[in-house]
Design a protein around this motif. Structure first.
Motif: not given
Length: 328
Positions: A43-63
């Motif tokens: 799930i982390a790999i899938e999220g990194f690709i499709f949700t975080a866009k390979f780390g280029t998308k900043s989280p909406a909720i502060p880390m």
């Protein structure tokens, strides 16, 4: 997407996931850590690709807000799976997890100082009695399951009690995490895909503490009986196939519930999730021949009826139907 699609996927994904999980733990009861790690990694790999866009998308909720949530989520998942190593049957495991509403109400009163309608207290009482009945019924089976010495029987029973304590801990920790999530979402908005990714990606270093156990399980998986795959013309150890099935169905289950929350009303989601849990329980009893006494049936019925009463499903269905009848 038509609502029928995610509803079908919830039943297919979540019920299949329970089947693969039981296949794994029935063959190797100590495989909880490798199962949890594999689910988190996928799930982390899938999220990194499709949700975080390979780390280029900043989280909406502060880390910083994710760290406490992640610790609680990690503990809940690890402890829930580890409990299966302590003579906890799959039906009892599912019934305990269905008691989350009880834990939510208790912590809501203690932490949030909330008050609830009498029907809520009645439903929680039903759920509590149901869990107690199932636990007592399971305890008698643990005592009588061994014909060895009295000392060994006591040891087996103590191991089972540790498993029950782990289920209780995970139940209330999950409820506490829900309250924490509620406070974060009320402040920053709901971002379930993002939360799903960070809840699975950030805890991955925590599995370093279980490296030896995961490696041991991996070796045992590789030594399991081979299963022939016609499409690949290849024989693969069956435990790896079961693990792959568990990971993929876990993803389908989680993703389908997320889609369902965006496509349907909360009433539909509650009905589908409750019916799915009940279907998984029935299938587990039938297919794997898990012992289920009259007390288990009474207890399970109280848990699921109590859940329906708590969520006011019947009243909402009636309210939805009555206006249509008046229009006719």
């Amino acid at each position: 997407m038509h609502p029928a699609v995610p509803i079908c996927l919830v039943f297919i994904g979540c019920c299949s996931n329970v089947v693969f999980l039981e296949l794994l733990v029935s063959e190797m009861p100590g495989s909880g850590n490798i199962i949890t790690f594999s689910q988190f990694l996928f799930i982390a790999i899938e999220g990194f690709i499709f949700t975080a866009k390979f780390g280029t998308k900043s989280p909406a909720i502060p880390m910083k807000n994710y760290f406490l949530m992640v610790i609680m989520f990690f503990l809940v998942q690890v402890v829930n799976n580890l409990a299966l190593n302590f003579h906890i049957s799959m039906p009892l495991h599912m019934i305990f997890r269905a008691g989350s509403l009880m834990a939510n109400l208790i912590l809501g009163i203690i932490i949030l100082k909330r008050s609830y309608k009498m029907s809520k207290y009645v439903s929680v009482l039903m759920i509590s009695i149901g869990i107690v009945l199932c636990t007592i019924a399971s305890s008698s089976q643990v005592k009588s399951s061994s014909e060895e010495t009295e000392q060994n029987k006591t040891y087996e029973y103590m191991i089972w009690l540790i498993g029950i304590a782990m289920l209780l801990f995970a139940l209330f920790m999950s409820a506490r995490m829900g309250i924490f999530q509620e406070s974060i979402y009320s402040k920053f908005g709901k971002h379930p895909s993002e939360a799903l990714f960070y809840n699975h990606a950030l805890p991955l270093p925590g599995f370093l503490f279980f490296t030896a156990d995961i490696y041991k399980s991996a070796l045992m998986f590789s030594q399991s009986a081979p299963m022939f795959i016609p499409l690949l013309n290849l024989a693969v150890p069956k435990m790896w196939i079961y693990l792959l099935g568990n990971v993929l169905t876990q993803y389908v289950c989680i993703r389908s519930v997320f889609i369902l929350t965006t496509e349907c009303t909360s009433l539909t989601v509650t009905l589908v999730v409750t019916l799915r849990k009940f279907a998984s329980l029935i299938f587990s009893i039938w297919y794997f021949h898990n012992p289920f006494t009259t007390f288990h049936w009474i207890g399970a019925s109280l848990v699921f009826i109590g859940t329906l009463v708590f969520t006011e499903v019947l009243q909402k269905v009636q309210a939805a139907i009555l206006p249509k009848k008046k229009q006719l």
